[in-house]
Design a protein around this motif. Structure first.
Motif, PDB file in Angstrom:
ATOM      1  N   THR A   5       0.697  -1.294  -0.045  1.00 29.11           N
ATOM      2  CA  THR A   5       0.073  -0.075   0.055  1.00 29.11           C
ATOM      3  C   THR A   5       0.651   1.298   0.066  1.00 29.11           C
ATOM      4  O   THR A   5       0.410   2.302   0.010  1.00 29.11           O
ATOM      5  CB  THR A   5      -0.734   0.211   1.109  1.00 29.11           C
ATOM      6  N   HIS A   6       2.110   1.005  -0.095  1.00 29.25           N
ATOM      7  CA  HIS A   6       3.047   2.273  -0.095  1.00 29.25           C
ATOM      8  C   HIS A   6       3.676   2.442  -1.571  1.00 29.25           C
ATOM      9  O   HIS A   6       3.576   1.500  -2.285  1.00 29.25           O
ATOM     10  CB  HIS A   6       4.177   2.247   0.947  1.00 29.25           C
ATOM     11  N   THR A   7       4.168   3.393  -2.003  1.00 27.22           N
ATOM     12  CA  THR A   7       4.757   3.801  -2.993  1.00 27.22           C
ATOM     13  C   THR A   7       6.180   4.297  -2.719  1.00 27.22           C
ATOM     14  O   THR A   7       6.506   5.012  -1.735  1.00 27.22           O
ATOM     15  CB  THR A   7       4.050   4.878  -4.115  1.00 27.22           C
ATOM     16  N   ARG A   8       6.780   4.637  -3.817  1.00 25.75           N
ATOM     17  CA  ARG A   8       8.154   5.177  -3.851  1.00 25.75           C
ATOM     18  C   ARG A   8       8.047   6.740  -3.485  1.00 25.75           C
ATOM     19  O   ARG A   8       8.601   7.142  -2.507  1.00 25.75           O
ATOM     20  CB  ARG A   8       9.076   5.260  -5.099  1.00 25.75           C
ATOM     21  N   ASP A   9       6.687   7.335  -3.807  1.00 26.82           N
ATOM     22  CA  ASP A   9       6.792   8.833  -3.480  1.00 26.82           C
ATOM     23  C   ASP A   9       6.372   9.057  -1.994  1.00 26.82           C
ATOM     24  O   ASP A   9       6.435  10.099  -1.701  1.00 26.82           O
ATOM     25  CB  ASP A   9       5.613   9.049  -4.545  1.00 26.82           C
ATOM     26  N   ASP A  10       6.071   7.883  -1.656  1.00 30.09           N
ATOM     27  CA  ASP A  10       5.759   8.100   0.107  1.00 30.09           C
ATOM     28  C   ASP A  10       7.198   8.315   0.959  1.00 30.09           C
ATOM     29  O   ASP A  10       6.921   8.377   2.000  1.00 30.09           O
ATOM     30  CB  ASP A  10       5.165   6.860   0.461  1.00 30.09           C
ATOM     31  N   PHE A  11       8.229   8.111   0.138  1.00 32.92           N
ATOM     32  CA  PHE A  11       9.519   8.108   0.864  1.00 32.92           C
ATOM     33  C   PHE A  11      10.362   9.225   0.273  1.00 32.92           C
ATOM     34  O   PHE A  11       9.983   9.705  -1.038  1.00 32.92           O
ATOM     35  CB  PHE A  11      10.214   6.683   0.696  1.00 32.92           C
ATOM     36  N   PRO A  12      11.383   9.629   0.876  1.00 39.21           N
ATOM     37  CA  PRO A  12      12.244  10.815   0.252  1.00 39.21           C
ATOM     38  C   PRO A  12      12.845  10.625  -0.753  1.00 39.21           C
ATOM     39  O   PRO A  12      12.997   9.370  -1.009  1.00 39.21           O
ATOM     40  CB  PRO A  12      13.238  11.211   1.651  1.00 39.21           C
ATOM     41  N   ASP A  13      13.271  11.475  -1.622  1.00 34.66           N
ATOM     42  CA  ASP A  13      14.019  11.355  -2.904  1.00 34.66           C
ATOM     43  C   ASP A  13      15.354  10.592  -2.445  1.00 34.66           C
ATOM     44  O   ASP A  13      15.922  11.144  -1.528  1.00 34.66           O
ATOM     45  CB  ASP A  13      14.280  12.648  -3.371  1.00 34.66           C
ATOM     46  N   GLY A  14      15.673   9.510  -3.182  1.00 42.21           N
ATOM     47  CA  GLY A  14      17.113   8.982  -2.960  1.00 42.21           C
ATOM     48  C   GLY A  14      16.943   7.897  -1.972  1.00 42.21           C
ATOM     49  O   GLY A  14      18.121   7.206  -1.725  1.00 42.21           O
ATOM     50  N   PHE A  15      15.674   7.682  -1.517  1.00 47.10           N
ATOM     51  CA  PHE A  15      15.708   6.776  -0.457  1.00 47.10           C
ATOM     52  C   PHE A  15      15.761   5.122  -1.136  1.00 47.10           C
ATOM     53  O   PHE A  15      15.362   4.886  -2.271  1.00 47.10           O
ATOM     54  CB  PHE A  15      14.016   6.345   0.067  1.00 47.10           C
ATOM     55  N   VAL A  16      16.544   4.382  -0.532  1.00 44.77           N
ATOM     56  CA  VAL A  16      17.086   3.220  -1.080  1.00 44.77           C
ATOM     57  C   VAL A  16      16.321   1.969  -0.725  1.00 44.77           C
ATOM     58  O   VAL A  16      16.168   1.693   0.521  1.00 44.77           O
ATOM     59  CB  VAL A  16      18.666   3.012  -0.704  1.00 44.77           C
ATOM     60  N   PHE A  17      15.673   1.399  -1.653  1.00 45.97           N
ATOM     61  CA  PHE A  17      15.165   0.202  -1.475  1.00 45.97           C
ATOM     62  C   PHE A  17      15.996  -1.048  -1.985  1.00 45.97           C
ATOM     63  O   PHE A  17      16.567  -1.110  -3.004  1.00 45.97           O
ATOM     64  CB  PHE A  17      13.708   0.020  -2.099  1.00 45.97           C
ATOM     65  N   GLY A  18      16.100  -2.188  -1.083  1.00 52.97           N
ATOM     66  CA  GLY A  18      17.099  -3.139  -1.298  1.00 52.97           C
ATOM     67  C   GLY A  18      16.478  -4.657  -0.679  1.00 52.97           C
ATOM     68  O   GLY A  18      15.518  -4.779  -0.143  1.00 52.97           O
ATOM     69  N   THR A  19      17.389  -5.790  -1.099  1.00 53.81           N
ATOM     70  CA  THR A  19      17.026  -7.003  -0.522  1.00 53.81           C
ATOM     71  C   THR A  19      18.348  -7.499  -0.161  1.00 53.81           C
ATOM     72  O   THR A  19      19.307  -7.181  -0.626  1.00 53.81           O
ATOM     73  CB  THR A  19      16.108  -7.830  -1.522  1.00 53.81           C
ATOM     74  N   ALA A  20      18.363  -8.441   0.811  1.00 51.07           N
ATOM     75  CA  ALA A  20      19.458  -9.082   1.405  1.00 51.07           C
ATOM     76  C   ALA A  20      19.574 -10.339   1.484  1.00 51.07           C
ATOM     77  O   ALA A  20      18.520 -11.182   1.617  1.00 51.07           O
ATOM     78  CB  ALA A  20      19.529  -8.263   2.713  1.00 51.07           C
ATOM     79  N   THR A  21      20.785 -10.955   1.423  1.00 50.42           N
ATOM     80  CA  THR A  21      21.018 -12.509   1.688  1.00 50.42           C
ATOM     81  C   THR A  21      22.243 -12.526   2.608  1.00 50.42           C
ATOM     82  O   THR A  21      22.796 -11.629   2.888  1.00 50.42           O
ATOM     83  CB  THR A  21      21.225 -13.360   0.455  1.00 50.42           C
TER      84      THR A  21
END
Length: 444
Positions: A5-21
């Motif tokens: 229910t969230h979008t990139r626009d809900d977070f500041p410019d340059g906010f990093v989304f990632g995944t981890a292993t």
């Protein structure tokens, strides 16, 4: 199915989304010239790991890394948080590097860059080379020097291509879970070993930061794990027990890194067992950082117990729980993001470096409808947004994990992935949560 229910626009410019292993959980450690680790020995000991499963093959990421990176790119992630196996780089922990291991990480890092992914490296995610474990591992005062030498190798070979680096993942697991509770390798239940491991982990972290600074590397941080402690009742005894839990789980590492001391209620139990001269090491431990990572999954209900320090016990909390039996409590993530900024780090950038849940996912008609995981991500992303609104300098969020993998002493039954892995065929199948994340990140 409910979407993210969230979008990139809900977070500041340059906010990093990632995944981890992590390396041991996915690579297949019995391949590619890697040396033995204390996890191999721990898993080979009856009773330590469910179904006696090990990381010999895991997800065979060593040979399937290109397709795995494609899944990260195609989901719209900006960054991939991965770890390098010390025993794959240096089979004996010291001495001659493993050419196959160096070549693998060369290819892997270049593969991230070719796909537009920021490589976020961890130098130690729990797989101690067995020859160093034989010499005491984290109990040994020489560990910071050994760790510094391994860090130097990584800096020379890969430092110019890494977007960020954290030396050690989750010091509490490395020191307490493994040396006090005996749940992870090396499987000790020894308070003296625990105190020394805590201190040597932190000193090794600081040593590694200094080595990398010497090579001109930047964007260096630390990654700690956190659990929110609820006192079972309002009694003074339960409140004090929860505060002790908070001390040895959450505050001891932050206090060492940022305040140059250990909490008083932790020293009550550990000070007699710390190494000689420990007070003089905080100059190394407090090496300046560029960011702090927070791994968060759950909370605990804590009650006083009439036993030796820390004199507490954990009590099952109310549902809902994850497949691991962990209570779902997204409010704790908001708490730690805001408290950490207020009490320890100020304006230092914060990243949620792990957050996710295990769920008993099954394939039906070619689909994996893991709605509970989507709900979990929604609620925890909401906590991140609340922390941002409250002024916490949160700069990114990483989902644990890309794919189902070897969940340490729980074997292969606990599924944390956005991508399903059939551990017989190793076929990868993106779950509904992977598609939901892609819709969030790619549609922006």
């Amino acid at each position: 199915m409910t979407a993210i229910t969230h979008t990139r626009d809900d977070f500041p410019d340059g906010f990093v989304f990632g995944t981890a292993t992590s390396a041991y959980q996915i690579e297949g450690h019995a391949q590619g010239g890697a040396g033995p680790t204390h996890w191999d020995s721990f898993a080979a000991t009856p009773g330590n790991v469910e179904r006696a499963e090990n990381g010999d093959l895991a997800c065979d990421h060593l040979h399937r890394w290109e397709a795995d990176l494609d899944m990260i790119r195609d989901a719209g992630f900006d960054s991939y948080r991965f770890s390098m196996s010390w025993a794959r780089l240096l089979p004996d922990g010291r001495g001659t590097p493993n050419a196959e291991g160096l070549a693998f990480y060369d290819r892997l890092i270049d593969g991230m860059l070719e796909r537009g992914l920021k490589p976020a490296a961890t130098l130690y995610h729990w797989e101690m080379p067995q020859p160093l474990a034989d010499m005491g591992g984290w109990r040994n005062a020489d560990m910071p020097a050994w760790f510094g030498d391994m860090t130097d190798l990584v800096a020379r070979k890969f430092g110019d291509r890494l977007w960020s680096v954290a030396p050690i993942n989750e010091p509490w697991c490395v020191a307490w879970l493994s040396h006090f509770m005996g749940v992870h390798a090396p499987g000790l239940r020894d308070i003296r070993a625990t105190a020394r491991a805590i201190h040597h982990v932190l000193k090794s972290h600081g040593t590694a930061i200094g080595v990398m600074r010497g090579h001109g590397m930047t964007n260096l941080g630390a990654v700690c794990n956190f659990e929110y402690p609820h006192p079972l009742t309002d009694s003074p005894e339960d409140v004090a027990a929860a505060d002790r839990y908070d001390g040895f789980y959450n505050r001891v590492f932050l206090s060492g890194l940022f305040h140059g001391r250990y909490p008083d209620n932790v020293l009550e139990g550990l000070e007699p067992h710390l190494p000689s001269g420990w007070q003089d090491d905080f100059g190394v431990i407090q090496a300046p950082l560029d960011w702090l990572g927070l791994n968060y999954y759950t909370c605990k209900r804590i009650a006083h117990d009439d036993t030796a320090w820390p004199a507490l016990k954990e009590v099952d909390g109310p549902p809902p729980h994850t497949q691991m039996g962990w209570e779902i409590y997204p409010e704790g993530l908001h708490h730690f993001l805001t408290r950490t900024a207020t009490d320890y780090t100020g304006d230092l950038p914060l990243y949620v470096t792990e957050n996710g849940m295990a769920n008993p996912d099954v394939i039906r008609d070619g689909r994996i409808d893991d709605q509970p995981r989507i709900d979990y991500l929604n609620s925890h992303l909401a906590s991140v947004r609340r922390a941002l609104d409250d002024g916490a300098p949160v700069k990114g969020y990483y989902v644990w994990s890309l794919m189902d993998n070897y969940e340490w002493s729980r074997g292969y039954d606990q599924r944390f992935g956005l991508v399903h892995v059939d551990f017989d065929t190793l076929e990868r199948t993106p779950k509904a949560s992977w598609h939901a994340v892609r819709d969030m990140l790619v549609s922006a």
